[in-house]
Write an enzyme that holds these catalytic residues in place. Sequence first.
Site, mmCIF file in Angstrom:
data_model
loop_
_atom_site.group_PDB
_atom_site.id
_atom_site.type_symbol
_atom_site.label_atom_id
_atom_site.label_comp_id
_atom_site.label_asym_id
_atom_site.label_seq_id
_atom_site.Cartn_x
_atom_site.Cartn_y
_atom_site.Cartn_z
ATOM 1 N N GLY A 43 0.827 -1.205 0.000
ATOM 2 C CA GLY A 43 0.000 0.000 0.000
ATOM 3 C C GLY A 43 0.856 1.247 0.000
ATOM 4 N N GLY A 45 -0.709 4.506 0.030
ATOM 5 C CA GLY A 45 -1.467 5.684 0.453
ATOM 6 C C GLY A 45 -0.655 6.412 1.504
ATOM 7 N N LEU A 46 -1.303 7.304 2.232
ATOM 8 C CA LEU A 46 -0.536 8.084 3.204
ATOM 9 C C LEU A 46 0.102 7.196 4.259
ATOM 10 C CD1 LEU A 46 -2.767 11.230 3.401
ATOM 11 C CD2 LEU A 46 -0.414 11.073 2.588
ATOM 12 N N GLY A 48 1.062 3.855 3.950
ATOM 13 C CA GLY A 48 2.151 3.052 3.381
ATOM 14 C C GLY A 48 3.313 3.890 2.885
ATOM 15 N N ARG A 340 -20.221 13.152 11.957
ATOM 16 C CA ARG A 340 -20.830 12.601 10.744
ATOM 17 C C ARG A 340 -21.992 11.661 11.018
ATOM 18 N NH1 ARG A 340 -15.125 11.599 7.559
ATOM 19 N NH2 ARG A 340 -14.766 13.827 7.301
ATOM 20 N N HIS A 411 -18.378 5.794 3.481
ATOM 21 C CA HIS A 411 -17.195 6.625 3.251
ATOM 22 C C HIS A 411 -15.910 6.039 3.831
ATOM 23 C CE1 HIS A 411 -14.876 10.272 2.849
ATOM 24 N NE2 HIS A 411 -14.671 10.333 4.145
ATOM 25 N N GLU A 435 -5.939 3.160 7.448
ATOM 26 C CA GLU A 435 -7.342 2.725 7.520
ATOM 27 C C GLU A 435 -7.458 1.206 7.651
ATOM 28 O OE1 GLU A 435 -9.848 4.661 4.607
ATOM 29 O OE2 GLU A 435 -11.571 3.416 5.147
ATOM 30 N N ARG A 445 -15.486 7.946 13.196
ATOM 31 C CA ARG A 445 -14.268 8.748 13.049
ATOM 32 C C ARG A 445 -14.634 10.211 12.847
ATOM 33 N NH1 ARG A 445 -11.570 10.942 8.801
ATOM 34 N NH2 ARG A 445 -12.640 9.771 7.172
ATOM 35 N N LEU A 451 -6.347 11.120 7.915
ATOM 36 C CA LEU A 451 -5.032 11.512 7.389
ATOM 37 C C LEU A 451 -4.049 11.618 8.556
ATOM 38 C CD1 LEU A 451 -6.050 14.219 4.740
ATOM 39 C CD2 LEU A 451 -5.874 11.749 4.476
HETATM 40 C C1 LIG Z 1 -13.424 11.230 -0.992
HETATM 41 C C2 LIG Z 1 -12.702 11.098 0.300
HETATM 42 C C3 LIG Z 1 -12.275 12.218 0.981
HETATM 43 C C4 LIG Z 1 -11.612 12.104 2.191
HETATM 44 N N1 LIG Z 1 -11.202 13.232 2.831
HETATM 45 C C5 LIG Z 1 -10.530 13.111 3.992
HETATM 46 C C6 LIG Z 1 -10.053 14.278 4.665
HETATM 47 O O1 LIG Z 1 -10.231 15.392 4.215
HETATM 48 N N2 LIG Z 1 -9.387 14.104 5.826
HETATM 49 C C7 LIG Z 1 -9.152 12.883 6.371
HETATM 50 O O2 LIG Z 1 -8.522 12.790 7.419
HETATM 51 N N3 LIG Z 1 -9.572 11.770 5.734
HETATM 52 C C8 LIG Z 1 -10.243 11.854 4.570
HETATM 53 N N4 LIG Z 1 -10.672 10.727 3.936
HETATM 54 C C9 LIG Z 1 -10.252 9.407 4.445
HETATM 55 C C10 LIG Z 1 -8.807 9.154 4.053
HETATM 56 O O3 LIG Z 1 -8.566 9.664 2.772
HETATM 57 C C11 LIG Z 1 -8.441 7.680 4.055
HETATM 58 O O4 LIG Z 1 -8.893 7.067 5.221
HETATM 59 C C12 LIG Z 1 -6.938 7.521 3.993
HETATM 60 O O5 LIG Z 1 -6.408 8.255 2.921
HETATM 61 C C13 LIG Z 1 -6.542 6.060 3.872
HETATM 62 O O6 LIG Z 1 -5.148 6.000 3.711
HETATM 63 P P1 LIG Z 1 -4.391 4.619 3.736
HETATM 64 O O7 LIG Z 1 -2.960 4.914 3.513
HETATM 65 O O8 LIG Z 1 -4.755 3.868 4.946
HETATM 66 O O9 LIG Z 1 -5.000 3.787 2.506
HETATM 67 P P2 LIG Z 1 -5.263 4.176 0.970
HETATM 68 O O10 LIG Z 1 -4.964 5.580 0.650
HETATM 69 O O11 LIG Z 1 -6.619 3.653 0.679
HETATM 70 O O12 LIG Z 1 -4.204 3.313 0.208
HETATM 71 C C14 LIG Z 1 -4.310 1.935 0.087
HETATM 72 C C15 LIG Z 1 -3.118 1.455 -0.718
HETATM 73 O O13 LIG Z 1 -3.083 0.051 -0.670
HETATM 74 C C16 LIG Z 1 -2.937 -0.472 -1.994
HETATM 75 N N5 LIG Z 1 -3.528 -1.798 -1.963
HETATM 76 C C17 LIG Z 1 -4.749 -2.166 -1.497
HETATM 77 N N6 LIG Z 1 -4.883 -3.500 -1.581
HETATM 78 C C18 LIG Z 1 -3.736 -3.972 -2.109
HETATM 79 C C19 LIG Z 1 -3.262 -5.264 -2.432
HETATM 80 N N7 LIG Z 1 -3.984 -6.355 -2.191
HETATM 81 N N8 LIG Z 1 -2.033 -5.376 -2.998
HETATM 82 C C20 LIG Z 1 -1.260 -4.278 -3.223
HETATM 83 N N9 LIG Z 1 -1.647 -3.034 -2.902
HETATM 84 C C21 LIG Z 1 -2.868 -2.898 -2.360
HETATM 85 C C22 LIG Z 1 -3.606 0.533 -2.875
HETATM 86 O O14 LIG Z 1 -3.154 0.422 -4.202
HETATM 87 C C23 LIG Z 1 -3.147 1.823 -2.195
HETATM 88 O O15 LIG Z 1 -1.852 2.136 -2.610
HETATM 89 C C24 LIG Z 1 -11.358 10.831 2.726
HETATM 90 C C25 LIG Z 1 -11.784 9.690 2.064
HETATM 91 C C26 LIG Z 1 -12.472 9.826 0.868
HETATM 92 C C27 LIG Z 1 -12.978 8.600 0.201
#
Ligand SMILES: Cc1cc2nc3c(=O)[nH]c(=O)nc-3n(C[C@H](O)[C@H](O)[C@H](O)COP(=O)(O)OP(=O)(O)OC[C@H]3O[C@@H](n4cnc5c(N)ncnc54)[C@H](O)[C@@H]3O)c2cc1C
Length: 649
Positions: A43, A45-46, A48, A340, A411, A435, A445, A451
């Site tokens: 992963g 995202g923020l 990983g 929310r 969401h 997440e 939440r 974030l």
């Molecule tokens: C529209 C929207 C707006 C939001 N706005 C806010 C905000 O303003 N403030 C806030 O705090 N939160 C906000 N959130 C929530 C927040 O964005 C997410 O909870 C957070 O970004 C999740 O980050 P993460 O790094 O955990 O996962 P993600 O960003 O979901 O990243 C997951 C990663 O895992 C990878 N992955 C998944 N499964 C696999 C697999 N099997 N094999 C390889 N790679 C895989 C994906 O490719 C990706 O790189 C928002 C959410 C949404 C949907």
Amino acid sequence: MADTKLISKIPEGPLAEKWSKRKAEIRIVSPNNKRKLEVIVVGTGLGGASAAASLGELGYNVKIFCISDSPRRAHSIAAQGGINAAKNYQNDNDSIYRLFYDTIKGGDYRSREANVYRLAEVSAAIIDQCVAQGVPFAREYGGYLANRSFGGVQVSRTFYARGQTGQQLLLGAYAALNKEIAAGSVKSYPRHEMLDLVIINGEAKGIIARNLVTGEIERFGAHAVVLATGGYGNAYFLSTNAMNSNGSAAMQAYRKGAFFANPCFAQIHPTCIPVHGDQQCKLTLMSESLRNDGRIWVPNNMEDVIKLRKHEIKPSQIPEERRDYYLERRYPAFGNLVPRDVASRAAKERCDAGYGVNETGLAVFLDFADAIKRLGHQRVEERYGNLFQMYEKITSSSPWEEPMMIYPAIHYTMGGLWVDYDLQTTIPGLYAIGEANFSDHGGNRLGASALMQGLADGYFILPYTIGDYLSHKFAEPKTDTNAPEFAAAEKAVRERIDKIFAVKGTETVDSIHKKLGHIMWEYVGMARNEAGLKKAIEEIGELRKEFWKTVRVPGTNEEFNQELEKALRLVDFFDIGELMARDALNRKESCGGHFREEMQTEEGETKRDDENFMYVGAWEYKGEGVAPELHKEPLKYENIKIATRNYKD
Ligand SMILES: Cc1cc2nc3c(=O)[nH]c(=O)nc-3n(C[C@H](O)[C@H](O)[C@H](O)COP(=O)(O)OP(=O)(O)OC[C@H]3O[C@@H](n4cnc5c(N)ncnc54)[C@H](O)[C@@H]3O)c2cc1C
């Protein structure tokens, strides 16, 4: 009695000293030994990206995986509104304690005190780190970083970069990650999807991944594995999540022994663009930041509702005295900035009562007329310009002229892999961050705290805590991917893929996923009850059988095949959906986003049962077709007075 399988490892001592104490205890790996150790991060995202960049900079050998073509296209990029931190820049009496308090209360007293306090404690450092990376946070005229408010709080502690905070934060983390990739400490595997976790002698030692371009099934070994794979909201088919968001990695870990905590805690966001047809595959969020200045209302009389639905009048033609600003009416102390779950239920209550303002009766207004009058066009444009533009592009209606129409949608998922204070799952050597874990948000939440949690985990918590585990591992040789455990896991993956192709039915993956979404929304959505949850479990079981008889996945494994990707994920969504319903059935109380109709106050508010349910529910997999076992981690509140959530006064 404490469950012997759930050792949360919360340090003893005063709340404010727990994290310092734990850090002092953690064994450190010396730089020359770090070079011998390999870590897999799944992963980007923020969670990983920040973890991999930090681990790479520390000197570990990191492999990072993601589904998208570039790490910077992870779902985190969609985050709009902002990120919380207890900096008190506004001098409005914010503090670490207040952020801690708001988060525990916002989560309806179902999260761990120690974790949440640590999150608040490290929040300020996140902002400094991101500023140093060049993240262009909004600033005041004098140069200070600007703040706004999010739901469930009475201070302004949310840092933001217009309506693109996630994108800017991810660019910062991605830049840090790229530095490590260039230096050779991180090796990046984009377009690689983890399809199984490999366990050797009870410890996480690697993954099986599919190269999404060629279909090749590959083995990757390491001394530890970190899952940062995001949330499972897409179990509902329609959600605000990115199309690729999924819960499969978490389920693979669950089937290999990682407990899954509080699966029923899913967040429904009140301000999304309403569903507008059968062919839709995604819902669009209108950021919570809009509730700083937007006012939510419906007409207070049926005549206006009927005229609105027939398009005989415009909302702006309805005078003040015929409007019901129901959040301001019901929750005067917080008004439109209630959390929310509260705002979503209130919108549902008005729509259920017949006051929904669009043709389907499933929409309320979010109105900026007052804000435009008070602040002027330019200030509103500066704050929300891109969100207004996005709304207009999708709906062809301008929020400058008429209010937005919004409705709640799935969401975020507060549930996830159970982790201890070190963010380690019940499988030694397997960590979960962002997440993907259940850690900090309880039953609901608060906005702008996902974030914060993802970056806290990735920049400031995991890089320390994983050292404690790895400090015992540097003498171990590199993981041998020829080990029989890798061969067995790879074989199982190949068989799963073959089984899907062998069905050769007539239904598309999406059409079956949509059916799952309907079951989930109907029975495991905003309001749940015993009969409905039992029905959900039954219907999901039937749908799973239907899938294995009717699904058609065209093409082959040896090519870029998104239908195959979706089918593999849907198989896991069946199990997630079932687990969510099972957990919701067990939790006979209402708290946060989990609203059991049997447990509500006379005013329709959530009614907790602290005596019987003040625990984290962690589910242990017991085999296919066998009911999972529930383990309970009791929650203790020693630094906060447990109370009924009150946003009225
Ligand atoms: C529209 C929207 C707006 C939001 N706005 C806010 C905000 O303003 N403030 C806030 O705090 N939160 C906000 N959130 C929530 C927040 O964005 C997410 O909870 C957070 O970004 C999740 O980050 P993460 O790094 O955990 O996962 P993600 O960003 O979901 O990243 C997951 C990663 O895992 C990878 N992955 C998944 N499964 C696999 C697999 N099997 N094999 C390889 N790679 C895989 C994906 O490719 C990706 O790189 C928002 C959410 C949404 C949907």
